[in-house]
Design a protein around this motif. Structure first.
Motif, PDB file in Angstrom:
ATOM      1  N   VAL A   4       0.844  -1.198   0.000  1.00 34.17           N
ATOM      2  CA  VAL A   4       0.000   0.000   0.000  1.00 34.17           C
ATOM      3  C   VAL A   4       0.877   1.245   0.000  1.00 34.17           C
ATOM      4  O   VAL A   4       0.605   2.215  -0.712  1.00 34.17           O
ATOM      5  CB  VAL A   4      -0.935  -0.011   1.223  1.00 34.17           C
ATOM      6  CG1 VAL A   4      -1.703   1.292   1.303  1.00 34.17           C
ATOM      7  CG2 VAL A   4      -1.898  -1.175   1.138  1.00 34.17           C
ATOM      8  N   GLY A   5       1.947   1.199   0.790  1.00 32.32           N
ATOM      9  CA  GLY A   5       2.824   2.362   0.855  1.00 32.32           C
ATOM     10  C   GLY A   5       3.556   2.620  -0.447  1.00 32.32           C
ATOM     11  O   GLY A   5       3.720   3.771  -0.870  1.00 32.32           O
ATOM     12  N   ASP A   6       4.019   1.536  -1.090  1.00 33.42           N
ATOM     13  CA  ASP A   6       4.782   1.691  -2.336  1.00 33.42           C
ATOM     14  C   ASP A   6       3.894   1.599  -3.569  1.00 33.42           C
ATOM     15  O   ASP A   6       4.381   1.702  -4.700  1.00 33.42           O
ATOM     16  CB  ASP A   6       5.853   0.602  -2.433  1.00 33.42           C
ATOM     17  CG  ASP A   6       6.868   0.707  -1.301  1.00 33.42           C
ATOM     18  OD1 ASP A   6       7.011   1.829  -0.758  1.00 33.42           O
ATOM     19  OD2 ASP A   6       7.488  -0.313  -0.981  1.00 33.42           O
ATOM     20  N   GLY A   7       2.606   1.372  -3.342  1.00 37.97           N
ATOM     21  CA  GLY A   7       1.704   1.092  -4.460  1.00 37.97           C
ATOM     22  C   GLY A   7       1.622   2.205  -5.476  1.00 37.97           C
ATOM     23  O   GLY A   7       1.561   1.945  -6.683  1.00 37.97           O
ATOM     24  N   LYS A   8       1.599   3.438  -5.044  1.00 39.40           N
ATOM     25  CA  LYS A   8       1.456   4.540  -5.995  1.00 39.40           C
ATOM     26  C   LYS A   8       2.651   4.622  -6.931  1.00 39.40           C
ATOM     27  O   LYS A   8       2.493   4.875  -8.126  1.00 39.40           O
ATOM     28  CB  LYS A   8       1.276   5.853  -5.239  1.00 39.40           C
ATOM     29  CG  LYS A   8      -0.061   5.933  -4.515  1.00 39.40           C
ATOM     30  CD  LYS A   8      -0.260   7.281  -3.848  1.00 39.40           C
ATOM     31  CE  LYS A   8      -1.618   7.367  -3.161  1.00 39.40           C
ATOM     32  NZ  LYS A   8      -1.846   8.663  -2.500  1.00 39.40           N
ATOM     33  N   LYS A   9       3.831   4.353  -6.384  1.00 36.51           N
ATOM     34  CA  LYS A   9       5.012   4.351  -7.254  1.00 36.51           C
ATOM     35  C   LYS A   9       4.925   3.209  -8.267  1.00 36.51           C
ATOM     36  O   LYS A   9       5.187   3.386  -9.448  1.00 36.51           O
ATOM     37  CB  LYS A   9       6.285   4.207  -6.412  1.00 36.51           C
ATOM     38  CG  LYS A   9       6.571   5.396  -5.514  1.00 36.51           C
ATOM     39  CD  LYS A   9       7.857   5.178  -4.732  1.00 36.51           C
ATOM     40  CE  LYS A   9       8.142   6.346  -3.804  1.00 36.51           C
ATOM     41  NZ  LYS A   9       9.388   6.145  -3.022  1.00 36.51           N
ATOM     42  N   GLY A  10       4.563   2.009  -7.753  1.00 29.97           N
ATOM     43  CA  GLY A  10       4.432   0.863  -8.659  1.00 29.97           C
ATOM     44  C   GLY A  10       3.333   1.060  -9.678  1.00 29.97           C
ATOM     45  O   GLY A  10       3.464   0.684 -10.847  1.00 29.97           O
ATOM     46  N   LEU A  11       2.235   1.672  -9.270  1.00 27.96           N
ATOM     47  CA  LEU A  11       1.119   1.923 -10.177  1.00 27.96           C
ATOM     48  C   LEU A  11       1.534   2.884 -11.278  1.00 27.96           C
ATOM     49  O   LEU A  11       1.203   2.696 -12.457  1.00 27.96           O
ATOM     50  CB  LEU A  11      -0.062   2.488  -9.386  1.00 27.96           C
ATOM     51  CG  LEU A  11      -1.419   2.467 -10.078  1.00 27.96           C
ATOM     52  CD1 LEU A  11      -1.856   1.037 -10.328  1.00 27.96           C
ATOM     53  CD2 LEU A  11      -2.456   3.189  -9.208  1.00 27.96           C
ATOM     54  N   ALA A  12       2.265   3.907 -10.929  1.00 27.21           N
ATOM     55  CA  ALA A  12       2.729   4.871 -11.924  1.00 27.21           C
ATOM     56  C   ALA A  12       3.677   4.207 -12.923  1.00 27.21           C
ATOM     57  O   ALA A  12       3.594   4.443 -14.138  1.00 27.21           O
ATOM     58  CB  ALA A  12       3.421   6.042 -11.237  1.00 27.21           C
ATOM     59  N   ALA A  13       4.578   3.344 -12.409  1.00 25.20           N
ATOM     60  CA  ALA A  13       5.509   2.646 -13.308  1.00 25.20           C
ATOM     61  C   ALA A  13       4.775   1.706 -14.244  1.00 25.20           C
ATOM     62  O   ALA A  13       5.091   1.609 -15.434  1.00 25.20           O
ATOM     63  CB  ALA A  13       6.535   1.875 -12.475  1.00 25.20           C
ATOM     64  N   ALA A  14       3.763   1.015 -13.709  1.00 22.27           N
ATOM     65  CA  ALA A  14       2.979   0.097 -14.548  1.00 22.27           C
ATOM     66  C   ALA A  14       2.202   0.856 -15.611  1.00 22.27           C
ATOM     67  O   ALA A  14       2.043   0.385 -16.744  1.00 22.27           O
ATOM     68  CB  ALA A  14       2.037  -0.724 -13.677  1.00 22.27           C
TER      69      ALA A  14
END
Length: 519
Positions: A320-330
């Protein structure tokens, strides 16, 4: 190649054997002689539906069997149709379904007859024919497109999964934080519950344990105890040391035992002195045991399970904490994949569009020789919405046809005239050439409504197709039959017990006689 066909009790046919050779084979005969029934027999072999009315009057069943050679393999097929409409099939001697016949032989035999639903009349197959006409450039463009499509779909699915995972994790984050805090508050260590259980056993029975250790120590070290007795035995044996090796060995072993008795005695004394009755320690251990049991009940059943549950909850919280970064990369990855997909689609569309002019030119030239002056073809390439792009490309490809300059283009399946349809199929076959990899082509009534020089052109084109395929033609025209490599004549005769159809191969003067009859 279709090598041999045997037909029995089908329509007017009592018992007929047909042998076909490579190249162009023709079947000729008067109208009503049974040529259509023979074509129907071929349809049954390749898995078309059977009709009990095909069974010859007075017979219990009709039989059609044949031998097909393909890529070095000999395929034998047999089909029986009963008067009750039931069909029984065998393929290479084994029982099979009609669907199995269609799957095995359907791709090997293409039957072209008036108003038949042929492969070229199926718009879904047109794009493959156009690509085969184009050749390697289309193959490469299509392969690149499909690879880009697969990469895009994978990126799209990955982003979707990540979004779903983050949504789920976000909804349960409060609970996950509670799980981590609840376990961390206790901070259990691996195997701690087992250690606590062992400790409790000692604390709960400290008095008995100390008493047992003291009693055992006294038995070993008190006067007349085991240690004193062992010492006296060693002393007695030592006095005769060296006189008998066997007794010396016994003395040595007894000495070792005495040393162990001393060690055990020391441990018993230390143990007895160390065991104390400690109510506070007992209460603390019991409390800890209850606390650990509570954790195991909620997250267990073992402490290992508790630790795993804590790790999973922490990992979900990290996601959840790193999700926004991962979502943006995806999302960026998906954009890149889509750009590559669209680029590959543009290249594929361009390759196909460039080929259309040459493809149409070949068709128009072909139909001009087939008494179809003014007939026109077109290749309708219709772009699809991005969401509708498929394995074959970003557009729909369909061959269309107009019978005259003042007529609108229509799908091939909408052609009304059977003879016109057959000639259109023949023109397409000729232009596609090696693009059509069906080994056996059957043309029924391909010469309907033509004659003269046009018939010669039709025969010549059939002969040209026979260079790459085995061609079977049912014809009424001597101009067409003249091009054949093999000639079969179908004859109907009336006997005392009914009407029969027979087939005979003709050569030499007999063939000349049949050609004269046709003329």
């Amino acid at each position: 190649m279709l090598r041999e066909v045997h037909v029995r009790d089908l329509a007017l046919i009592e018992d007929v054997w047909l042998e076909f050779g490579p190249g162009m084979n023709v079947l000729t005969g008067e109208t009503g002689a049974g040529k259509t029934a023979l074509v129907g027999a071929l349809k049954l072999l390749v898995g078309e539906r059977a009709d009990s009315t095909l069974v010859r009057a007075g017979s219990a069943e009709a039989l059609v069997e044949g031998i097909v050679e393909h890529e070095g393999r000999e395929i034998t097929v047999k089909r029986r149709i009963g008067t009750d409409g039931r069909s029984r099939c065998t393929l290479d001697g084994e029982m099979a379904t009609v669907g199995a016949l269609a799957e095995t032989l359907g791709p090997l035999v293409d039957l072209h007859g008036q108003h038949e639903h042929q492969a070229l009349l199926q718009p879904a197959r047109h794009v493959a024919y156009l690509d085969r006409f184009v050749g390697s450039a289309a193959d490469e463009a299509l392969a690149t497109y499909r690879a880009a499509r697969e990469a895009f779909l994978a990126a799209e699915e990955g982003l979707s999964r990540l979004r779903a995972s983050l949504d789920d994790a976000d909804r349960e984050s409060d609970y996950l934080r509670f799980v981590v805090a609840d376990i961390d508050a206790v901070a259990p260590t691996a195997g701690e519950d087992e250690r606590i259980a062992a400790l409790l056993s000692v604390l709960q029975h400290s008095g008995r344990l100390a008493e047992a250790a003291a009693e055992a120590f006294s038995a070993l070290r008190s006067e007349a105890g085991a240690s004193d007795a062992a010492e006296r035995a060693v002393t007695a044996l030592s006095r005769v040391s060296g006189l008998d090796p066997r007794l010396d060995a016994v003395c040595s072993r007894l000495g070792e035992a005495l040393a162990q008795l001393h060690d055990v005695g020391s441990e018993l004394r230390a143990y007895g002195e160390g065991v104390e009755h400690d109510p506070a320690a007992l209460e603390e251990a019991q409390t800890r045991q209850v606390t650990l049991a509570g954790l195991k009940k909620k997250y267990g059943p073992t402490l290992a399970d508790v630790a795993e549950r804590r790790a999973e909850a922490a990992a979900r919280l990290d996601a959840v904490g790193d999700g926004k970064k991962g979502l943006a990369a995806a999302a960026v990855h998906l954009e890149v994949a889509r750009a590559a997909y669209e680029s590959a689609a543009d290249v594929l569309a361009s390759v196909r569009a460039v080929a259309v002019e040459g493809f149409l030119g070949g068709l128009h030239e072909a139909v001009a020789d087939l008494a179809m002056d003014g007939a026109r073809f077109d290749v309708a390439i219709t772009g699809l919405l991005f969401e509708q792009w498929g394995e074959d490309g970003p557009h729909r490809v369909e061959f269309t046809y107009a019978p005259g300059p003042d007529q609108p283009f229509r799908p091939l399946a909408r052609i009304a005239s059977g003879g016109e349809l057959s000639r259109v199929m023949l023109a397409l076959k000729g232009v596609l050439g090696r693009a059509d990899d069906v080994p056996v082509l059957v043309f029924d009534e391909v010469d309907a409504g033509i004659g003269g020089a046009t018939a010669i052109a039709v025969g010549r084109r059939l002969k040209s197709l026979a260079e790459r395929h085995q061609v079977l033609v049912v014809t009424h025209l001597a101009q067409v039959a003249a091009f054949a490599d093999g000639h079969l004549v179908v004859t109907k005769s009336v006997a005392g017990d009914g009407v029969r159809t027979t087939v005979a191969r003709v050569q030499g003067e007999e063939r000349v006689g049949e050609m004269a009859r046709m003329l």
